[in-house]
Write an enzyme that holds these catalytic residues in place. Sequence first.
Site, PDB file in Angstrom:
ATOM      1  CB  SER A  66      56.571 -10.655 -47.161  1.00  0.00           C
ATOM      2  OG  SER A  66      55.712  -9.587 -47.498  1.00  0.00           O
ATOM      3  CG  ASP A 182      60.661  -3.632 -48.723  1.00  0.00           C
ATOM      4  OD1 ASP A 182      61.156  -4.747 -48.502  1.00  0.00           O
ATOM      5  OD2 ASP A 182      59.430  -3.458 -48.884  1.00  0.00           O
ATOM      6  CG  HIS A 237      58.538  -6.560 -50.326  1.00  0.00           C
ATOM      7  ND1 HIS A 237      58.859  -6.612 -48.992  1.00  0.00           N
ATOM      8  CD2 HIS A 237      57.504  -7.428 -50.504  1.00  0.00           C
ATOM      9  CE1 HIS A 237      58.044  -7.458 -48.376  1.00  0.00           C
ATOM     10  NE2 HIS A 237      57.226  -7.960 -49.269  1.00  0.00           N
TER      11      HIS A 237
END
Length: 256
Positions: A66, A182, A237
């Site tokens: 991330s 995601d 995600h």
Amino acid sequence: MTGSGSMEIIKFRIQEKHPGTVVYNVNRFESWSSLETMWHQVLEIGLDVANISSKHPEGINIIGYSQGGLVARGIIQTFPNITVDTFISLSSPQAGQYGAGFLHVVFPGLVKETAYELFYSRLGQHTSVGNYWRDPYHQKLYETYNVYLPYINNHIKSKRSEDFKANLLKVKRLVLVGGPDDQVITPWQSSQFGYYDGNETVVEMKNQDIYVEDHIGLRSLDMSGRLHLLTVPGVNHFDWHMNVSIVDDFLLPYLD
């Protein structure tokens, strides 16, 4: 907004599958401190990584998840003496972010259409998110105010542009992992340097100026077989770094 604890699954799995491998899990800028500016994080964590690299002159592998993947790239491009074999970017907004999926957690009431009013200001640039917020409808403001992403992407040339490219070209392998489910990185193709045009239509990496004009070396890495794009459907995600099968199938094969 998470911390190094969330990366322990990856760490332990690597150690389990590759006994004897030394794994460092950097614990800086956890929770709210993750909102500190990207350059501050790059320079602080970069000193840690440079110290680690000095202990392993044969080369190290770097995994960044991330926002951490965007910090990691900044470190690789900024610190010339870090020797990197493989850099794995795990669902990171490498081309920017224009989605409000997580904004409400940090900035209640903020929506993507007007977020530029905050992020494209001197105040907004004191936040990490502001440093990679890329509103396709306000490109001039992005170029005027953003102090991080347009520079490490060599969208705006600086005295460090050549170094940014040369340092990234030193990596032996760049692996970009992302996927269509995601739901946070927006567009998800940003994890592979794709992004919106001025009409919010996604333009894939190979049709982006950053690739075509080889601003940071992506095309050179690709032509030499060192760039790998992994598109994995069905992964949210917040699951990329918590899923052992992701580690086994998409990280470990690149860490041999």
